[in-house]
Design a protein around this motif. Structure first.
Motif, PDB file in Angstrom:
ATOM      1  N   GLY A 191      -5.152  -0.435  54.934  1.00  0.00           N
ATOM      2  CA  GLY A 191      -5.966  -0.384  53.735  1.00  0.00           C
ATOM      3  C   GLY A 191      -5.219  -0.383  52.425  1.00  0.00           C
ATOM      4  N   VAL A 192      -3.923  -0.692  52.449  1.00  0.00           N
ATOM      5  CA  VAL A 192      -3.118  -0.718  51.223  1.00  0.00           C
ATOM      6  C   VAL A 192      -2.682  -2.150  50.930  1.00  0.00           C
ATOM      7  N   THR A 193      -2.859  -2.554  49.687  1.00  0.00           N
ATOM      8  CA  THR A 193      -2.388  -3.854  49.228  1.00  0.00           C
ATOM      9  C   THR A 193      -1.265  -3.630  48.233  1.00  0.00           C
ATOM     10  N   VAL A 194      -0.173  -4.352  48.396  1.00  0.00           N
ATOM     11  CA  VAL A 194       0.940  -4.282  47.450  1.00  0.00           C
ATOM     12  C   VAL A 194       0.863  -5.494  46.535  1.00  0.00           C
ATOM     13  N   LEU A 195       0.806  -5.217  45.234  1.00  0.00           N
ATOM     14  CA  LEU A 195       0.811  -6.260  44.222  1.00  0.00           C
ATOM     15  C   LEU A 195       2.127  -6.156  43.468  1.00  0.00           C
ATOM     16  N   THR A 196       2.924  -7.205  43.497  1.00  0.00           N
ATOM     17  CA  THR A 196       4.163  -7.241  42.714  1.00  0.00           C
ATOM     18  C   THR A 196       3.894  -8.086  41.483  1.00  0.00           C
ATOM     19  N   ILE A 197       4.061  -7.477  40.316  1.00  0.00           N
ATOM     20  CA  ILE A 197       3.775  -8.167  39.059  1.00  0.00           C
ATOM     21  C   ILE A 197       5.064  -8.317  38.256  1.00  0.00           C
ATOM     22  N   SER A 198       5.294  -9.538  37.790  1.00  0.00           N
ATOM     23  CA  SER A 198       6.424  -9.831  36.908  1.00  0.00           C
ATOM     24  C   SER A 198       5.969 -10.880  35.902  1.00  0.00           C
ATOM     25  N   ASN A 199       6.858 -11.247  34.987  1.00  0.00           N
ATOM     26  CA  ASN A 199       6.561 -12.325  34.049  1.00  0.00           C
ATOM     27  C   ASN A 199       7.110 -13.656  34.531  1.00  0.00           C
TER      28      ASN A 199
ATOM     29  N   THR B 162       2.374 -11.609  45.012  1.00  0.00           N
ATOM     30  CA  THR B 162       3.078 -11.721  43.733  1.00  0.00           C
ATOM     31  C   THR B 162       2.115 -12.287  42.690  1.00  0.00           C
ATOM     32  N   LEU B 163       2.158 -11.682  41.508  1.00  0.00           N
ATOM     33  CA  LEU B 163       1.272 -12.055  40.415  1.00  0.00           C
ATOM     34  C   LEU B 163       2.086 -12.175  39.130  1.00  0.00           C
ATOM     35  N   SER B 164       1.669 -13.097  38.279  1.00  0.00           N
ATOM     36  CA  SER B 164       2.404 -13.378  37.046  1.00  0.00           C
ATOM     37  C   SER B 164       1.644 -12.916  35.807  1.00  0.00           C
ATOM     38  N   ASP B 165       2.348 -12.207  34.931  1.00  0.00           N
ATOM     39  CA  ASP B 165       1.795 -11.737  33.662  1.00  0.00           C
ATOM     40  C   ASP B 165       2.354 -12.555  32.503  1.00  0.00           C
ATOM     41  N   HIS B 166       2.901 -13.728  32.805  1.00  0.00           N
ATOM     42  CA  HIS B 166       3.608 -14.505  31.783  1.00  0.00           C
ATOM     43  C   HIS B 166       2.691 -15.029  30.686  1.00  0.00           C
ATOM     44  N   ARG B 167       1.435 -15.270  30.997  1.00  0.00           N
ATOM     45  CA  ARG B 167       0.545 -15.938  30.035  1.00  0.00           C
ATOM     46  C   ARG B 167       0.326 -15.118  28.769  1.00  0.00           C
ATOM     47  N   ASP B 168      -0.154 -13.874  28.909  1.00  0.00           N
ATOM     48  CA  ASP B 168      -0.439 -13.113  27.693  1.00  0.00           C
ATOM     49  C   ASP B 168      -0.071 -11.633  27.772  1.00  0.00           C
ATOM     50  N   LEU B 169       0.703 -11.262  28.766  1.00  0.00           N
ATOM     51  CA  LEU B 169       1.171  -9.880  28.923  1.00  0.00           C
ATOM     52  C   LEU B 169       0.009  -8.873  29.007  1.00  0.00           C
ATOM     53  N   SER B 170      -1.092  -9.273  29.592  1.00  0.00           N
ATOM     54  CA  SER B 170      -2.254  -8.405  29.724  1.00  0.00           C
ATOM     55  C   SER B 170      -1.910  -7.130  30.491  1.00  0.00           C
ATOM     56  N   PHE B 171      -1.247  -7.295  31.640  1.00  0.00           N
ATOM     57  CA  PHE B 171      -0.856  -6.118  32.417  1.00  0.00           C
ATOM     58  C   PHE B 171       0.169  -5.294  31.643  1.00  0.00           C
ATOM     59  N   GLY B 172       1.172  -5.958  31.109  1.00  0.00           N
ATOM     60  CA  GLY B 172       2.243  -5.268  30.383  1.00  0.00           C
ATOM     61  C   GLY B 172       1.731  -4.388  29.262  1.00  0.00           C
ATOM     62  N   HIS B 173       0.774  -4.887  28.496  1.00  0.00           N
ATOM     63  CA  HIS B 173       0.208  -4.090  27.408  1.00  0.00           C
ATOM     64  C   HIS B 173      -0.713  -2.997  27.937  1.00  0.00           C
ATOM     65  N   SER B 174      -1.507  -3.295  28.962  1.00  0.00           N
ATOM     66  CA  SER B 174      -2.457  -2.314  29.503  1.00  0.00           C
ATOM     67  C   SER B 174      -1.764  -1.122  30.157  1.00  0.00           C
ATOM     68  N   TYR B 175      -0.561  -1.343  30.691  1.00  0.00           N
ATOM     69  CA  TYR B 175       0.165  -0.280  31.400  1.00  0.00           C
ATOM     70  C   TYR B 175       1.424   0.186  30.667  1.00  0.00           C
ATOM     71  N   GLY B 176       1.674  -0.353  29.483  1.00  0.00           N
ATOM     72  CA  GLY B 176       2.796   0.099  28.665  1.00  0.00           C
ATOM     73  C   GLY B 176       4.165  -0.287  29.190  1.00  0.00           C
ATOM     74  N   VAL B 177       4.269  -1.492  29.783  1.00  0.00           N
ATOM     75  CA  VAL B 177       5.547  -1.910  30.363  1.00  0.00           C
ATOM     76  C   VAL B 177       6.076  -3.238  29.809  1.00  0.00           C
ATOM     77  N   ALA B 178       5.448  -3.773  28.770  1.00  0.00           N
ATOM     78  CA  ALA B 178       5.919  -5.025  28.175  1.00  0.00           C
ATOM     79  C   ALA B 178       7.157  -4.741  27.321  1.00  0.00           C
ATOM     80  N   ILE B 179       8.266  -5.370  27.657  1.00  0.00           N
ATOM     81  CA  ILE B 179       9.513  -5.187  26.904  1.00  0.00           C
ATOM     82  C   ILE B 179       9.515  -6.170  25.731  1.00  0.00           C
TER      83      ILE B 179
END
Length: 163
Positions: free
Chosen positions: A73-81, A101-118
């Motif tokens: 019941g666990v899904t691992v999502l690896t997110i990078s740009n 694997t998922l990409s946040d390269h388009r608009d950094l939606s994940f990065g901004h929502s979780y405070g990890v965009a460098i």
């Protein structure tokens, strides 16, 4: 304060905390289709890496791939740009099948929502989040130094304890 290879970095967005509702986001799957927080149900380990093609990021992704195979019941999502095409190529060459694997390269939606965009590098800072089936954050780890390894045991324990 966060660093990347010993150099100070600025993290954009709002960091999340255990107990809060997991913020939604939109990233891209390897086929360029949009993926949000709710695309995958159940418990999710979100493993965030600066670039899938580096040694520590590769090791992090492989370790969570191995561990996830042992947890129902666990899904691992690896997110990078990284671009979705590069992620797909890496997955094919690596032969991993228990991680998405998922990409946040388009608009950094994940990065901004979780405070990890460098800001300085337009990469994501190494971190791990565990979200339960009710979309509550049950585990958070922000790495002070983005080239260090995460605490796999703590993240896996949080995923096993989540409902």
């Amino acid at each position: 304060m966060a660093t990347f290879k010993g150099n100070d970095i600025t993290l954009l967005g709002t960091q999340v905390e255990v107990g809060q509702q997991a913020p939604d986001f939109e990233v891209l799957a390897n086929d360029l289709s949009p993926v949000s927080r709710d695309t995958y149900e159940g418990i999710r380990i979100i493993s965030v890496v600066p670039s899938i093609d580096t040694g520590v990021c590769d090791a992090q992704t492989r370790k969570f791939n191995e561990e996830a195979a042992q947890i129902d019941g666990v899904t691992v999502l690896t997110i990078s740009n990284d671009l979705p095409f590069a992620q797909r190529r890496w997955c094919a060459a690596s032969g991993l099948d228990n991680v998405v694997t998922l990409s946040d390269h388009r608009d950094l939606s994940f990065g901004h929502s979780y405070g990890v965009a460098i800001e300085e590098l337009r990469l994501l800072a190494r971190s791990v989040f565990v979200i339960d089936s009710a979309n509550q954050v049950v585990y958070v780890e922000y790495m002070p130094e983005s080239t260090d390894e995460v605490n796999f045991d703590a993240a896996i324990a949080a995923a096993k304890a989540a409902k």
